[in-house]
Structures are given as structure tokens and as C-alpha cells.
Design an enzyme around this catalytic site. Structure first.
Site, PDB file in Angstrom:
ATOM      1  N   SER A 223     -74.465 -13.499 -12.683  1.00 31.60           N
ATOM      2  CA  SER A 223     -75.153 -12.954 -11.518  1.00 31.60           C
ATOM      3  C   SER A 223     -74.344 -13.302 -10.281  1.00 31.60           C
ATOM      4  O   SER A 223     -73.418 -14.112 -10.329  1.00 31.60           O
ATOM      5  CB  SER A 223     -76.537 -13.587 -11.404  1.00 31.60           C
ATOM      6  OG  SER A 223     -76.370 -14.983 -11.202  1.00 31.60           O
ATOM      7  N   LYS A 224     -74.730 -12.697  -9.187  1.00 28.26           N
ATOM      8  CA  LYS A 224     -74.047 -12.964  -7.923  1.00 28.26           C
ATOM      9  C   LYS A 224     -74.128 -14.463  -7.584  1.00 28.26           C
ATOM     10  O   LYS A 224     -73.147 -15.077  -7.175  1.00 28.26           O
ATOM     11  CB  LYS A 224     -74.755 -12.137  -6.843  1.00 28.26           C
ATOM     12  CG  LYS A 224     -73.880 -11.878  -5.676  1.00 28.26           C
ATOM     13  CD  LYS A 224     -74.531 -10.943  -4.715  1.00 28.26           C
ATOM     14  CE  LYS A 224     -73.781 -11.201  -3.438  1.00 28.26           C
ATOM     15  NZ  LYS A 224     -73.921 -10.365  -2.386  1.00 28.26           N
ATOM     16  N   ARG A 225     -75.313 -14.992  -7.786  1.00 29.73           N
ATOM     17  CA  ARG A 225     -75.523 -16.399  -7.435  1.00 29.73           C
ATOM     18  C   ARG A 225     -74.665 -17.331  -8.306  1.00 29.73           C
ATOM     19  O   ARG A 225     -74.006 -18.243  -7.831  1.00 29.73           O
ATOM     20  CB  ARG A 225     -77.005 -16.731  -7.609  1.00 29.73           C
ATOM     21  CG  ARG A 225     -77.524 -17.777  -6.651  1.00 29.73           C
ATOM     22  CD  ARG A 225     -79.030 -17.737  -6.600  1.00 29.73           C
ATOM     23  NE  ARG A 225     -79.588 -17.402  -7.910  1.00 29.73           N
ATOM     24  CZ  ARG A 225     -80.002 -18.284  -8.805  1.00 29.73           C
ATOM     25  NH1 ARG A 225     -79.933 -19.567  -8.545  1.00 29.73           N
ATOM     26  NH2 ARG A 225     -80.497 -17.899  -9.968  1.00 29.73           N
TER      27      ARG A 225
END
Ligand code: GLU
Length: 533
Positions: A262-264
Site C-alpha cells: 500500500s502507499k503507507r
């Protein structure tokens, strides 16, 4: 183009193009080229709430940078345009109404509050997220429960409504996925998907199916996150009486620490997530493309380095893996190193010149004791880097093509990305403002200044035009023999003085490039700054 193979990359312009999206585009492209087919770019911009203005530009720039150029798209329309869904708006409603007439869809007049109320009412520990579906639909206000009169009245009063897909009861929806094999879903698992929203716009599902049909898409190749939408799409194809395209759902890209990248997660692990990041950090597009191609696909042999042409030749859907592919950043850098080294010195020098013109050079700030933090890592101490405009002296260096080509030749085997030339080779562009503390501790001894002086007095008498690597080495050897010390005793301090670092490219060639005057100045400065240490 005689092949009937038509594939599409259908991004929603909701933000910067993610590398997962770039991989999807790439697989579509490779498949189209392999089969002599057509690669279409379609912009799925029906969700006005999530629309981001510059996203389409970013998608196009990213694809162009990566060499994944659409055969048809908003910028180069073919005969199936328009290629932006917002420009195709009028088409979708008529298709949805066709389904209502055939009994496969229905009008629903429920307010958001009424839907919330239904969910509240049906929520149990066994069913924590009740849906608008087979069980609940008959308790709601829709064209299945209201009288014809009531429906006509609501429609003529222009009451807000949506059109929902009527999911069949007790059916198993089955299809063959080119990657996953046979896939089936029980209809009870599905909700009565909204097809037309209250604002008259289609949802992704309806627009996607209508457009894939109208654009004669033969194969849908997309990320695994869309697999759960596929049964709804299959139902729509069936109800419209259309042939469904072949489906291929690509494995997820996984983070090295596990789970979807994910982006995070990517941020936490220092992995750039948007294609734009790679563009801006001057990765080689061929490296990213080669790397992404192998993130879920294999050419069927042990080749790893493949050009776009070779990937096209070897591509096939049946060698796409089912299980998630782990994003290995070190591996990407390995690819990048390869593609950098494959370029000629002249080409790289030109790119580096363009880079400096655009971005400037990282400038390591001077500190009081002249000692660095001991870290010779590129990028280390990024916080200290500012990007001032170049001095006249530096401009002269950067526009000297021969000088830049030599810098590139000396450093090529030691860099991973283009900007690394400036980091590991900063001493080619300015005298070291500080010295690597670890190297100084190890290599700068009490006897060092007098050894250096013995060497500089030899260099002093070398003619400027004879200041060449072999001679510089011979002179150094003479000094150490005379002083009866090991080579490192003198070479290390010279390296520290000239480059500020404990290791680097060929020292004598570096000195030759810098020239007599500059080298002598640097050695004297180092003696001055470091003699107390
Ligand atoms: N618009 C969808 C997306 O953003 C397309 C999914 C599909 O390829 O069907 O990825």
C-alpha cells in the site's frame, strides 16, 4: 493491424499513476504487441468526487516515459472514441434502462437514510454488514415492491433514483480466468450493484462493461483487486447478451514485510510508489519496466535482463503467476545499474549535464571541524543538501563534455542511479568541504603530513601536461619505497585529501582529471585542516 486482439488500460484519474497501475498497463501492452493487437487507453472518469485534475496528464507522461504508448486513447483516437468516459455519458443510461425493461435491473428510490435504517435493522453478529441484496431488496422502495402507478408518479415527479442490478437468487457465477483458472462466486455473496447513480452517472461497473463491449475489447487484464467485481461484470455481459472478454487478474504486488504494497507501507519501507517518483528520481525507465515485467511474470527461462522487444516476443498470459509478487527494491537498483552501464559515456554525460541544468548539484555544507559524520553512503545526510545555483567555475566544469565523460567513465561501475554520479563524485565538482571521519580515523596518522609533503614536492615538479595517472602512481611508489612504508599509508591520505572519502574510483585517474593545481591545493588544505587530528 489485422488481429482482433484488443486490450485496454482503464485507469481512473484519481491521483498519480501507481507502479501497480504501470505494471497493469505494461502487461496489456506486451500482450497486445505480442499478438499484433491494439492497446487502448481509456480514462474512467465517471466518479466526479474522486476526480483529480492533473491525473490524466500524469498517466500519459508516465506511460510515455516508460515507452508504453497507447495505439488508441484520448490523445490519438481510433474508431471507438471518445476515450474518456465523461465524454460518453449519454450512452450508459439507455443500456441500464434496457436491463430494467428485461427484468435484470430495477429502479430504487430509497433515500440514504432509508438504506441506513435497513442496515441497522438487519445487522446481527453473523451479518455485520448487511447489503442491499436478494434478502433485503423486497423490504425497500423500488420498482420490484412499488405499484406501477407509484413508480410512474415518482419518475414523473423527478424523484431521485438509482438503477440497481438484480442479482439472481441461488446461482453460481462461473468463469475461466487466464491467470487463476476456474473462478466461481455464489450470487448470494453479491449486492444489488448500483449501475446508474442518483446524478445520472454510471458506476464503474456499468461503464466498464459497456465500454469494453463497445470498444471490442477481447481481453481484460487488470489487478487482482478487481477479481471480486468480475462476477457482476459476467452477469452484465450475460444479461446484455454479449460475449464477455477473456479475463486475466494479475497477482498483487506485495511489500517486503508482507501484505499488499500500500502507499503507507511503501512510504514506511522507503519504496517510491508513484511512477512520477521514479521519473523525478531519474531511474532508468527501461530498468523499471524490466523489473515490473518480472514482478508476476516470467519469460519461461532464466533470463532476467530483457529489452521491451524481447519481453514482447516472450510474453504470454499463462506465465503470469497466481501468488503475490514481492517488491524487491534492491533488485530494482540492480536492474538500474545494468541499464546505466549499458549506456555510452557520451550518452550518460549528456544526461548528467541535463540533470544538473534542471536540478543543480547537491552541495554539502561546510562544518566547523571539517570532519564528516563518517558515513560515505550516497544520500546520507540528505538534510544538509541544498540546491544552490552553480558557481561560474562549476558551470565551466559541467559544460566541459570531455571532463563529464571522464567522470562518467570513472564512476559508472559504482553508481545505481544517475544522481549518484553527483553524490559519489561530488569531489569532481567541488573540493571536499569535509572529510569522512571513519577514513580519517583509520588512515590519517601522525606521520601522514610529512609523507604527503614528500609526495607533493614530487608533484610540484611535474609539468602540467605530464600530470597523468601512470606518472602520478610512479611518483607515489617512489615515495613509499624511499620512506619504506606500505602503499596504503600514502594512498589513503591522498584519497582523503583529494576526495574527502575513504573509497572511490581510481585515485590516479581522478587526480589527472582534477589537474595539478587543484590536487596540490586540496592536499595542502587537508594537511592544514587535519594535521591536528
Ligand atoms: N477504472 C478501473 C481502475 O481504476 C479499471 C479497472 C478495470 O481495469 O476494469 O483501475
Amino acid at each position: 493491424m489485422s488481429s482482433r486482439i484488443r486490450v485496454r488500460f482503464a485507469p481512473s484519474p484519481t491521483g498519480l499513476l501507481h507502479i501497480g497501475g504501470l505494471r497493469t498497463a505494461l502487461y496489456n501492452y506486451l500482450f497486445a504487441k505480442k499478438e499484433g493487437g491494439t492497446f487502448v487507453l481509456r480514462i474512467e472518469d465517471t466518479d466526479q468526487k474522486r476526480y483529480v485534475k492533473d491525473a490524466e496528464d500524469d498517466i500519459l507522461q508516465s506511460l510515455t516515459w516508460a515507452g508504453i504508448v497507447p495505439d488508441e486513447g484520448p490523445g490519438n483516437p481510433g474508431e471507438y472514441g471518445p476515450y474518456r468516459q465523461s465524454e460518453r455519458k449519454e450512452r450508459y443510461l439507455k443500456y441500464a434502462e434496457q436491463l430494467v425493461d428485461a427484468g435484470y435491473a430495477y429502479y430504487a428510490f430509497d433515500t440514504p437514510e432509508e438504506i441506513e435504517h435497513m442496515k441497522e435493522h438487519l445487522r446481527t453478529p453473523e451479518n455485520p454488514t448487511p447489503k442491499y441484496e436478494i434478502q433485503s431488496r423486497m423490504t425497500m422502495r423500488n420498482s420490484l415492491t412499488l405499484s406501477d402507478e407509484e413508480i410512474s408518479r415518482l419518475l414523473s415527479e423527478k424523484k431521485e433514483y438509482v438503477i440497481r442490478l438484480k442479482i439472481p437468487d441461488g446461482e453460481r457465477i462461473h468463469f475461466e480466468d487466464a491467470v487463476r483458472g476456474p473462478v466461481s462466486f455464489e450470487s448470494e455473496m453479491l449486492d444489488d450493484q448500483v449501475l446508474i447513480k442518483a446524478d445520472g452517472m454510471p458506476t464503474y461497473h456499468l461503464a466498464n462493461v459497456v465500454d469494453d463491449h463497445e470498444m471490442k475489447i477481447s481481453h481484460v487484464i487488470r489487478g487482482e483487486e478487481w477479481l471480486s467485481s468480475a462476477p457482476k461484470h459476467i452477469l452484465l455481459y450475460t444479461y446484455f447478451g454479449w460475449d464477455a472478454p477473456e479475463m486475466a487478474h494479475l497477482p498483487l504486488i506485495m511489500s517486503p514485510s508482507g501484505g499488499k504494497l500500500s502507499k503507507r507501507k511503501a512510504e514506511k519501507e522507503g519504496i517510491p510508489i508513484n511512477t512520477k517518483d521514479y521519473r523525478e528520481q531519474f531511474y532508468e525507465p527501461e530498468a523499471l519496466v524490466n523489473f515490473l515485467a518480472l514482478l508476476g511474470w516470467s519469460p519461461g527461462d532464466d533470463r532476467e535482463l530483457l529489452s521491451m522487444k524481447e519481453m514482447v516476443e516472450s510474453f504470454s498470459l499463462d506465465r503470469i503467476g497466481k501468488s503475490g509478487a514481492i517488491f524487491d527494491h534492491a533488485k530494482l537498483l540492480w536492474f538500474n545499474e545494468h541499464y546505466i552501464r549499458a549506456k555510452s559515456d557520451a550518452e550518460l554525460a549528456k544526461e548528467l549535464q541535463a540533470y544538473v541544468k534542471e536540478v543543480g548539484i547537491p552541495h554539502k555544507q561546510d562544518d566547523n571541524d571539517g570532519l564528516g559524520d563518517g558515513s560515505a553512503e550516497p544520500d546520507a545526510g540528505e538534510g544538509n543538501i541544498s540546491w544552490p545555483s552553480l558557481t561560474e567555475e562549476q558551470k565551466k566544469i559541467f559544460t566541459d563534455t570531455k571532463y563529464m565523460e571522464t567522470v562518467v567513465r570513472l564512476l559508472k561501475e559504482r553508481v545505481s542511479r544517475l544522481p549518484d554520479f553527483l553524490d559519489s563524485g561530488s569531489f569532481f565538482f567541488e573540493a571536499p568541504a569535509e572529510y569522512d571521519a571513519k577514513a580519517v580515523k583509520k588512515g590519517w596518522k601522525e606521520a601522514t603530513p610529512s609523507l604527503l609533503q614528500a609526495y607533493t614536492s614530487q608533484l610540484d615538479i611535474v609539468e602540467e601536461e605530464e600530470f597523468k595517472a601512470p606518472l602520478l602512481k610512479t611518483r607515489l611508489k617512489e615515495v613509499i619505497e624511499k620512506e619504506n612504508v606500505g602503499m596504503g599509508k600514502l594512498m589513503m591520505p591522498v584519497r582523503i585529501a583529494v576526495t574527502g572519502l575513504g573509497s572511490g574510483p581510481d585515485l590516479f585517474e581522478s587526480m589527472e582529471l582534477l589537474g595539478k593545481e587543484e590536487v596540490l591545493r586540496r592536499i595542502h588544505t587537508a594537511i592544514e585542516k587535519l594535521s591536528g587530528s
